[in-house]
Design an enzyme around this catalytic site. Structure first.
Site, PDB file in Angstrom:
ATOM      1  N   PHE A 127       0.855  -1.187   0.000  1.00  0.00           N
ATOM      2  CA  PHE A 127       0.000   0.000   0.000  1.00  0.00           C
ATOM      3  C   PHE A 127       0.891   1.237   0.000  1.00  0.00           C
ATOM      4  CE2 PHE A 127      -2.265   3.540   1.918  1.00  0.00           C
ATOM      5  CZ  PHE A 127      -3.403   3.571   1.121  1.00  0.00           C
ATOM      6  N   ASP A 214       9.215   2.527   1.831  1.00  0.00           N
ATOM      7  CA  ASP A 214       8.060   3.313   2.266  1.00  0.00           C
ATOM      8  C   ASP A 214       7.884   3.068   3.761  1.00  0.00           C
ATOM      9  OD1 ASP A 214       5.554   4.202   3.003  1.00  0.00           O
ATOM     10  OD2 ASP A 214       4.518   3.423   1.231  1.00  0.00           O
ATOM     11  N   LYS A 243       2.913   9.628   8.464  1.00  0.00           N
ATOM     12  CA  LYS A 243       2.006   9.407   9.595  1.00  0.00           C
ATOM     13  C   LYS A 243       2.474   9.942  10.958  1.00  0.00           C
ATOM     14  CE  LYS A 243      -0.968   5.855   7.752  1.00  0.00           C
ATOM     15  NZ  LYS A 243      -0.558   5.204   6.502  1.00  0.00           N
TER      16      LYS A 243
HETATM   17  C1  PLP Z   1      -0.856   5.426   5.135  1.00  0.00           C
HETATM   18  C2  PLP Z   1       0.174   4.982   4.183  1.00  0.00           C
HETATM   19  C3  PLP Z   1       0.415   5.695   2.986  1.00  0.00           C
HETATM   20  C4  PLP Z   1      -0.442   6.863   2.554  1.00  0.00           C
HETATM   21  O1  PLP Z   1      -0.360   7.933   3.429  1.00  0.00           O
HETATM   22  P1  PLP Z   1      -1.422   9.158   3.316  1.00  0.00           P
HETATM   23  O2  PLP Z   1      -0.911  10.130   4.330  1.00  0.00           O
HETATM   24  O3  PLP Z   1      -2.755   8.592   3.641  1.00  0.00           O
HETATM   25  O4  PLP Z   1      -1.354   9.655   1.938  1.00  0.00           O
HETATM   26  C5  PLP Z   1       1.450   5.270   2.181  1.00  0.00           C
HETATM   27  N1  PLP Z   1       2.210   4.219   2.503  1.00  0.00           N
HETATM   28  C6  PLP Z   1       2.012   3.515   3.626  1.00  0.00           C
HETATM   29  C7  PLP Z   1       2.909   2.370   3.946  1.00  0.00           C
HETATM   30  C8  PLP Z   1       0.983   3.867   4.501  1.00  0.00           C
HETATM   31  O5  PLP Z   1       0.764   3.144   5.599  1.00  0.00           O
END
Ligand code: PLP
Length: 388
Positions: A127, A214, A243
């Site tokens: 994701f 990521d 986050k």
């Molecule tokens: C939450 C998340 C995203 C997206 O972040 P947003 O602030 O909602 O755009 C991307 N990568 C990972 C691994 C995430 O957990």
């Protein structure tokens, strides 16, 4: 409600305030927060250091523009690259934007190497966000369906399969980068095999691909090191986060080192709000507090306590498959889909989340103490034992 687009199936609760690991709803009910706004409120709710930093900054300046130098952004850039062992960074406002920056950086890197259609290897179950490029990188058809045509330039690989990665390297000369989460959060707390990540790092070095992680969810102390890769002795070329960085104030960052740190030039990427004084003041307070209060060590200790308590309390529970994760990023896989447990948990005064259909995901604030951790584990165990 009707004035909002129906992008979320929201639970019927509204919170009025919070304190530490607790949230209070508009009827005055207290909830132990086991999800922290999806790994955002690492320092818990209404943390005094963050509140003070936001207040002090708002008194002076909230926004200027990246047309000018921004002192708080320069300070946060220094602090973040230092704790991350990276060289430089770009600030946006979210995880998706941090990943967009990484994707653009990788493509630009490819073009400087004469590759006209640069591609990025991404994993099944990944994701990376909801913008067009990041949902195209995401390995979940449900998130992509209806938004075709997807952005091209991604090559999908099965996770933990190093042979598949070697095969891509041997057959696809357009690949310029590899992008993965060290622990896939949204697909159910799937911990990538550290040996796989190390082998992927080696392939990237050999093929001159950028090794990009990521860490939007795993970062900012949650797994016991500032970034999860630091606990795996992995040195990425690019790492993204968001986050937990602002404890709720929107901010994201794309960090780079080595060749990757020299890719972007003036005018090649930007953001109106990215790295504004308010967000960066919050980010600085977060990094300083994580360090001063030993929250990374606390994440390890409390993650262990929650896991041990869950194991003891769930001994013999029919539905339990396994408990996995690292630090305060935990997944409890059950034998069947368990979305209904979210409401049952709320009835019991607990906030939890379900990811990947059958996995309870716990992402409590890093400030959680032993009593609160035990309460969370005991409450979750009771839900599991009563789930038939
Ligand atoms: C939450 C998340 C995203 C997206 O972040 P947003 O602030 O909602 O755009 C991307 N990568 C990972 C691994 C995430 O957990």
């Amino acid at each position: 409600m009707s004035a909002l687009m129906q992008t979320y199936a929201r639970l019927p609760v509204t919170f009025s305030h919070g304190e530490g690991v607790y949230l209070f709803d508009t009827d005055g009910r207290r909830y132990l927060d086991g999800i922290a706004g999806i790994a955002v409120n690492g320092l818990g709710h209404a943390h005094p250091a963050v509140t003070a930093a936001i207040r002090a900054q708002a008194d002076k300046l909230v926004h200027t523009s990246n047309l000018y130098r921004i002192a708080a952004q320069e300070q946060l850039g220094t602090a973040l690259t230092q704790v991350a062992d990276m060289e430089n960074c770009f600030f946006g406002n979210s995880g998706a934007e941090a990943n967009e920056a990484a994707i653009k950086l990788a493509r630009l890197y490819g073009h400087t190497r004469g590759i006209k259609k640069p591609a990025i290897v991404v994993l099944e179950g990944a994701f990376h966000g909801r913008t067009l490029a990041t949902l195209s990188a995401t390995g979940n058809r449900k998130i992509q369906a209806g938004f075709e045509p997807l952005v091209s330039g991604f090559v999908r690989a099965p996770r933990n399969d190093i042979e598949a990665l070697r095969h891509i390297a041997a057959n696809n000369p357009d690949v310029v980068a590899f992008l993965a989460e060290p622990i896939q959060g949204e697909s159910g707390v799937q911990v990538l095999d550290p040996l796989y990540l190390q082998a992927a790092r080696e392939i990237c070095s050999k093929e001159e691909w950028l090794f990009m992680l990521d860490e939007v969810q795993t970062g900012n102390g949650r797994t016991g090191t500032y970034f999860a890769c630091q606990g795996l002795d992995l040195v990425p070329d690019v790492v993204t986060t968001a986050k937990g960085l602002g404890n709720g104030v929107p901010i994201g960052a794309c960090l780079a080192r080595g060749t990757a740190a020299q890719v972007f030039g003036a005018g090649q990427h930007g953001s109106t709000f990215g790295g504004n004084p308010l967000a960066c003041a919050a980010g600085l307070a977060v990094i300083n507090t994580i360090r001063q209060d030993g929250l990374q060590a606390n994440a390890i200790a409390m993650g262990q306590l929650i896991t041990d308590t869950l194991r003891a309390e769930c001994a013999g529970a029919k539905q339990l498959v396994e408990i996995r994760g690292k630090g305060l990023m935990l997944g409890i896989e059950l034998r069947k889909d368990c979305g209904e447990l979210v409401q049952r948990a709320m009835d019991a005064g607990l906030l939890i989340n379900v990811a990947g259909g059958n996995t309870i995901r716990l992402l409590p604030p890093l400030v959680i103490n032993a009593q609160e951790a035990r309460d969370l584990a005991i409450g979750v165990a009771e839900l599991i034992r009563n789930f038939d």
